[in-house]
Design a protein around this motif. Sequence first.
Motif, PDB file in Angstrom:
ATOM      1  N   SER A 457      -0.874  -7.434 -13.193  1.00 20.03           N
ATOM      2  CA  SER A 457      -0.100  -6.910 -12.264  1.00 20.03           C
ATOM      3  C   SER A 457       0.864  -5.910 -12.645  1.00 20.03           C
ATOM      4  N   THR A 566       9.254  -1.492 -12.539  1.00 16.67           N
ATOM      5  CA  THR A 566       7.808  -1.082 -12.937  1.00 16.67           C
ATOM      6  C   THR A 566       7.833   0.357 -13.663  1.00 16.67           C
ATOM      7  N   GLN A 570       8.848   1.412  -9.116  1.00 16.38           N
ATOM      8  CA  GLN A 570       8.534   0.559  -7.802  1.00 16.38           C
ATOM      9  C   GLN A 570       9.077  -0.920  -8.334  1.00 16.38           C
ATOM     10  N   ARG A 572       9.766  -4.715  -8.616  1.00 17.33           N
ATOM     11  CA  ARG A 572       8.538  -5.929  -7.959  1.00 17.33           C
ATOM     12  C   ARG A 572       9.342  -7.071  -8.079  1.00 17.33           C
ATOM     13  N   SER A 588      11.617  -5.718   1.834  1.00 14.30           N
ATOM     14  CA  SER A 588      10.547  -4.690   1.577  1.00 14.30           C
ATOM     15  C   SER A 588      11.469  -3.257   2.156  1.00 14.30           C
ATOM     16  N   GLU A 593       8.546  -4.189  -3.834  1.00 15.65           N
ATOM     17  CA  GLU A 593       7.566  -4.814  -3.580  1.00 15.65           C
ATOM     18  C   GLU A 593       7.434  -6.462  -3.788  1.00 15.65           C
ATOM     19  N   VAL A 595       5.620  -9.982  -4.559  1.00 22.15           N
ATOM     20  CA  VAL A 595       4.681 -10.841  -5.210  1.00 22.15           C
ATOM     21  C   VAL A 595       4.967 -12.394  -5.289  1.00 22.15           C
TER      22      VAL A 595
END
Length: 602
Positions: A457, A566, A570, A572, A588, A593, A595
């Motif tokens: 991921s 990341t 972005q 996560r 969000s 993001e 997960v």
Amino acid sequence: MRMKFALDWQPVTGCRTIWPVLILLLCIPVGIAHGAMLIKDYVVRYDRGWDILCDPYQVQKGDWVLKIFRQKGEIAHEDFRDFLGIFTRLNPHVKDIDRIRPGQVVDIPIKKLSQGNFPGQSSGVVTIPFVMISNPKEWLEKHTRTYTIKQGDTVSQLIAKRYGGRYGNLTYQQGVKLFQAMNPQIKNMNRIYAGQKIYMPDPSIREQAWHADMFDTQGNLVDVQEPPPPAVTATSPPPDIAPIPEKAPPPPPAKSNAPVADAASTMGGRLLDKGTYYLPMKKGGEFELDLSRHPLIDLQNGIKVILSKKDQVMNVALPLVQEYWDDVKVVDVPEDASVEEILEAVLGAVSNGNHTNRLAYDDGAASVSVTAKWIKSGPSADGSVPQHICITPVPSATQRTHWAIVRYLDQNDIIIRDVLTGTSEMAPTDIPMDAPPPVGQIDGGDQRALVKSFAQSLAFHYSPNTSISFPYAGIQVKALSNLLSFGKGREVLIDFGDLYGDAVKAIKQTGLNIIQVKAEDTSLDILQRLMEAAGLSHTRAPVFYGADRSAEFNTAITIEGLLIPTPSGQNRLFFSMPIPELIERFISAQGIELVRIDDRST
């Protein structure tokens, strides 16, 4: 003949909001005395922390604004200023309410609903059965007081004093008709005697939406009401504009007690500032309160607050007045007090110094903490659960609490009220109707699958069962392990319990970094150790604030998860326990993001 009706609404609760999708009126006669059973569908809209029960209405030719508004529900009747604000926000297509057009469909706010389990409310459409009563006397029983005649009493004096109006005017005449309907045994109003028990109409009946419809044009009570005749104007307006009669009552002017009304609404209460209010005292008798001189805020939880401006109430000193009741407070409020000052005074008096400004609870992966300048707690509208109104002044609408957090807390009986300082307005809360955010997923069914899917991921390179060589007890030993490469020379060996004895120590002596994963390690523990071994930025249990303002008075949501930036910029968030959908929407919206770790053990 058409029949008019009035509903005695009971408190109902909670729903999700949708746009109006259906309006259906179905009449099914059944064997009920004096009436017929009706079924009607209403829609539910959302406005500033409240679910609003609405009646979709198509404007008819001859309608004028105040006529259709004042005939519809308790919001318009109890606080017309509040009603106009709600109507405007729920009907943005109506640019000018004074020029409504025949054929337009508007949602007319009827009642504010709290959270609960009203059948069908989650769909945004509620079907309500009710009885249409043709005999108004059945409604009078709910607004009647028993009174024992005293020496010197006369019916005319009692009506003028206790119901209102001067002898001969319309209010007085209506009071006489109501008195006669409540006391059919009294044939002559001039023949009463001391000790006789009679029934007096309560002044509150004048505040009911159906009061005016109980009388015909001559002022007599009627058993079945005809709808009022359409408004007539001296000249005909353009055909596509609903006429407004010349003698239509003007909208209520701005009043000096507008901040008081806004403060009452903010606290979930109701302002009473017209007529006379009778308060029973501890030692018998009643205290007559002129509401035009001393407004009263009914907090609707058994507590009432009288507002005083000169250390007196009806010429009685405050210390003496405050001894009269346990559930009535008297608050000294300056003439030009702001909404914030009124809130400070009223809530301080109600709490008696014993109050909290923080609430906290856990919900899945989320630990929620709400702090506000004032928190007013009490039973919900239906009395089933505690409800908390959290009030905080904010200097700018940009510092309001995010709509998703407002809606989420509302579903948990926590009402957020952000009040703009320096004005009498609530900070607006926009409610977008977007789809739920996408949530990614990695395999956390077992520890090996977790590491592999986590590496994929984030575009890390993972090589399971990689051959390694290291010196052990004077000889070179080969073994299999799992290599995770984060790039830029950062590599970690992962042992799932395959290496024994001093092998791990020997590997570390070669300069290789190795992590031993234990059977009891949780998914988040493993991922956190991997990020720590690689020296990469991460945050365990990140905290998100519901409003763009200081943490002092804010909603803090701590997520049991791992927040990782990341390379693409972005952020996560990895989590395993469920997160409420509205909190997912909020996170969000922060550009993060989501997960979810599919851990079958949770």
